[in-house]
Design a protein around this motif. Sequence first.
Motif, short mmCIF file in Angstrom:
data_model
loop_
_atom_site.label_atom_id
_atom_site.label_comp_id
_atom_site.label_asym_id
_atom_site.label_seq_id
_atom_site.Cartn_x
_atom_site.Cartn_y
_atom_site.Cartn_z
N ILE A 203 0.83 -1.20 0.00
CA ILE A 203 0.00 0.00 0.00
C ILE A 203 0.87 1.26 0.00
CG2 ILE A 203 -1.77 1.27 1.27
CD1 ILE A 203 -2.67 -1.31 -0.23
N SER A 204 2.11 1.15 0.48
CA SER A 204 3.03 2.29 0.40
C SER A 204 3.31 2.67 -1.04
CB SER A 204 4.35 1.96 1.11
OG SER A 204 4.16 1.79 2.50
N GLY A 205 3.12 1.73 -1.96
CA GLY A 205 3.34 2.01 -3.37
C GLY A 205 2.37 3.00 -3.97
N PHE A 206 1.28 3.29 -3.26
CA PHE A 206 0.30 4.27 -3.75
C PHE A 206 0.74 5.71 -3.52
CE2 PHE A 206 -2.72 0.66 -3.42
CZ PHE A 206 -3.36 0.78 -4.65
N MET A 207 1.83 5.91 -2.79
CA MET A 207 2.29 7.28 -2.53
C MET A 207 2.54 8.01 -3.84
SD MET A 207 4.85 7.14 0.79
CE MET A 207 6.01 5.99 0.07
N GLY A 208 2.28 9.29 -3.85
CA GLY A 208 2.48 10.09 -5.05
C GLY A 208 1.32 10.02 -6.02
N GLY A 209 0.15 9.62 -5.56
CA GLY A 209 -1.04 9.62 -6.40
C GLY A 209 -1.14 8.45 -7.35
N LYS A 210 -0.49 7.34 -7.03
CA LYS A 210 -0.55 6.17 -7.91
C LYS A 210 -1.93 5.52 -7.85
CE LYS A 210 3.83 6.28 -9.20
NZ LYS A 210 4.24 7.53 -8.54
N GLU A 211 -2.31 4.91 -8.97
CA GLU A 211 -3.60 4.23 -9.06
C GLU A 211 -3.47 2.71 -9.05
OE1 GLU A 211 -6.01 7.50 -11.80
OE2 GLU A 211 -5.03 5.78 -12.78
N ILE A 212 -2.31 2.23 -9.47
CA ILE A 212 -2.03 0.79 -9.52
C ILE A 212 -0.68 0.56 -8.88
CG2 ILE A 212 -1.60 -1.20 -11.04
CD1 ILE A 212 -3.38 0.11 -13.13
N VAL A 213 -0.52 -0.56 -8.17
CA VAL A 213 0.77 -0.93 -7.60
C VAL A 213 1.09 -2.36 -8.05
CG1 VAL A 213 2.13 -1.29 -5.51
CG2 VAL A 213 0.44 0.55 -5.59
N LEU A 214 2.22 -2.51 -8.71
CA LEU A 214 2.68 -3.81 -9.18
C LEU A 214 3.56 -4.45 -8.12
CD1 LEU A 214 3.77 -2.80 -12.81
CD2 LEU A 214 1.51 -3.53 -12.02
N GLY A 215 3.25 -5.68 -7.75
CA GLY A 215 4.05 -6.44 -6.81
C GLY A 215 4.69 -7.64 -7.49
N TYR A 216 5.40 -8.42 -6.69
CA TYR A 216 6.11 -9.59 -7.22
C TYR A 216 5.55 -10.86 -6.60
CZ TYR A 216 9.96 -12.80 -8.28
OH TYR A 216 10.71 -13.85 -8.72
N GLY A 217 5.16 -11.80 -7.44
CA GLY A 217 4.68 -13.10 -6.98
C GLY A 217 5.76 -14.14 -7.21
N ASP A 218 6.45 -14.52 -6.16
CA ASP A 218 7.60 -15.42 -6.27
C ASP A 218 7.15 -16.88 -6.26
OD1 ASP A 218 10.20 -16.20 -6.48
OD2 ASP A 218 10.85 -15.41 -4.54
N VAL A 219 8.07 -17.75 -6.64
CA VAL A 219 7.84 -19.20 -6.64
C VAL A 219 8.79 -19.81 -5.62
CG1 VAL A 219 7.98 -21.32 -8.00
CG2 VAL A 219 7.09 -19.24 -9.04
N ILE A 220 8.27 -20.68 -4.78
CA ILE A 220 9.07 -21.32 -3.74
C ILE A 220 10.13 -22.21 -4.38
CG2 ILE A 220 9.01 -22.85 -1.73
CD1 ILE A 220 6.03 -22.03 -1.43
N LYS A 221 11.35 -22.10 -3.90
CA LYS A 221 12.45 -22.89 -4.45
C LYS A 221 12.40 -24.32 -3.95
CE LYS A 221 17.50 -23.19 -4.69
NZ LYS A 221 18.79 -22.59 -4.27
N THR A 222 12.41 -25.27 -4.89
CA THR A 222 12.52 -26.68 -4.58
C THR A 222 13.53 -27.28 -5.56
OG1 THR A 222 10.64 -27.22 -6.03
CG2 THR A 222 10.15 -26.84 -3.69
#
Length: 374
Positions: A151-170
């Motif tokens: 939610i900190s990614g919304f700073m500066g008037g942002k409308e969308i925030v892109l995050g990272y969906g990682d894959v567990i290492k096996t």
Amino acid sequence: MNTPELLFSVFIGIAAVQLLYWLLIFPRFSFKKPHETQRADLLPPVSVIVVGRNEAENFKKYLPTILHQDYPNFEVIAVNDMSSDDSIDVLEEMQKEHDHLRIVRVPENDHFWHGKKYGLALGIKAAQNEHLLLTDADCYPSSPDWIREMISGFMGGKEIVLGYGDVIKTKGVVNALSRFETVQTALQYFAWNFWGMPYMGVGRNLAYRKSLWFEQNGFIKHIHVPSGDDDLFVNSAAKRGKVGVVAKDTAHTLTESKETWKEWITQKRRHFSTSTLYKPHHKFVLATFAASIFWFWFFFAMALPFVDEFHMYIMLGVVGLRTIAQWVVGFTTSRFLGNADLVLLWPVYEMIWVLTGGYLLILNKVLGTSKKWK
């Protein structure tokens, strides 16, 4: 111009495209400073939305990690999308202990929308807050600060925030390729956003404003496509300068990779089916990058046996420069995205990634894509 000179010239031209990506485009993200975390007194109320169909076991394992987030004001909306297992019983039992958990049920008779979008739309409409944070039922946050960081990614008037969906290492090749594809994809959509061209996000870790969703009339622009609730929405709704990026390791979500080649190919076919619907200039940029990898190695192999010693050293130098650039970008990117163990073999993984992508595009063209979600 004789044949060796022609092959050498084509190779250099394609190499220039590749070096443009690795020396200019991607470093824009990999050398970026991490975003700042918003002060607690400035954090807005948040609605976290999780959609699941027959995800009872995953709800049991992963939903508590969301319910116990360190955030001052949030609700969790769990959408039970016509499950035939005991998902609803699991959710109702959790609700007894967590008053900020709300349950939305997709009625059994609502079969006119295929895919995840209908359930997600019901969850969004039920949300009480303007700031929405989305993830999947088979994912869990990397830390208790996940909501706060995203939610900190919304700073500066942002409308969308892109995050990272990682894959567990096996162990295993499928897991390594799945992790590599995840990193490579994220590197592209994060970097291009910093160049003013946001084009996709992943539903495993994505945030946007509820008002933006209504401005776009929900998913109506691509309602005929079963998937694409994440990347196609971002592709159509994102505006230059209005998209934030949060890639810190405390803001990831994690999921398990597919275990077999068949499962991985099926998953990738579904992902590739949406990329054909991106905006034309987005498709051009992405296709140019992928195709230039194949042709880079193709013309290197074709030209090397025929050129003279001087041109051979130039070609080997170009390959060396590109490989070093990949390693530098890969290791700097791993500050955010992890998976540093993949970097040394990056050229090998990328060629498998490109060849697999070409195969899947042909396969989707011939066989079509699935019209169902799960």
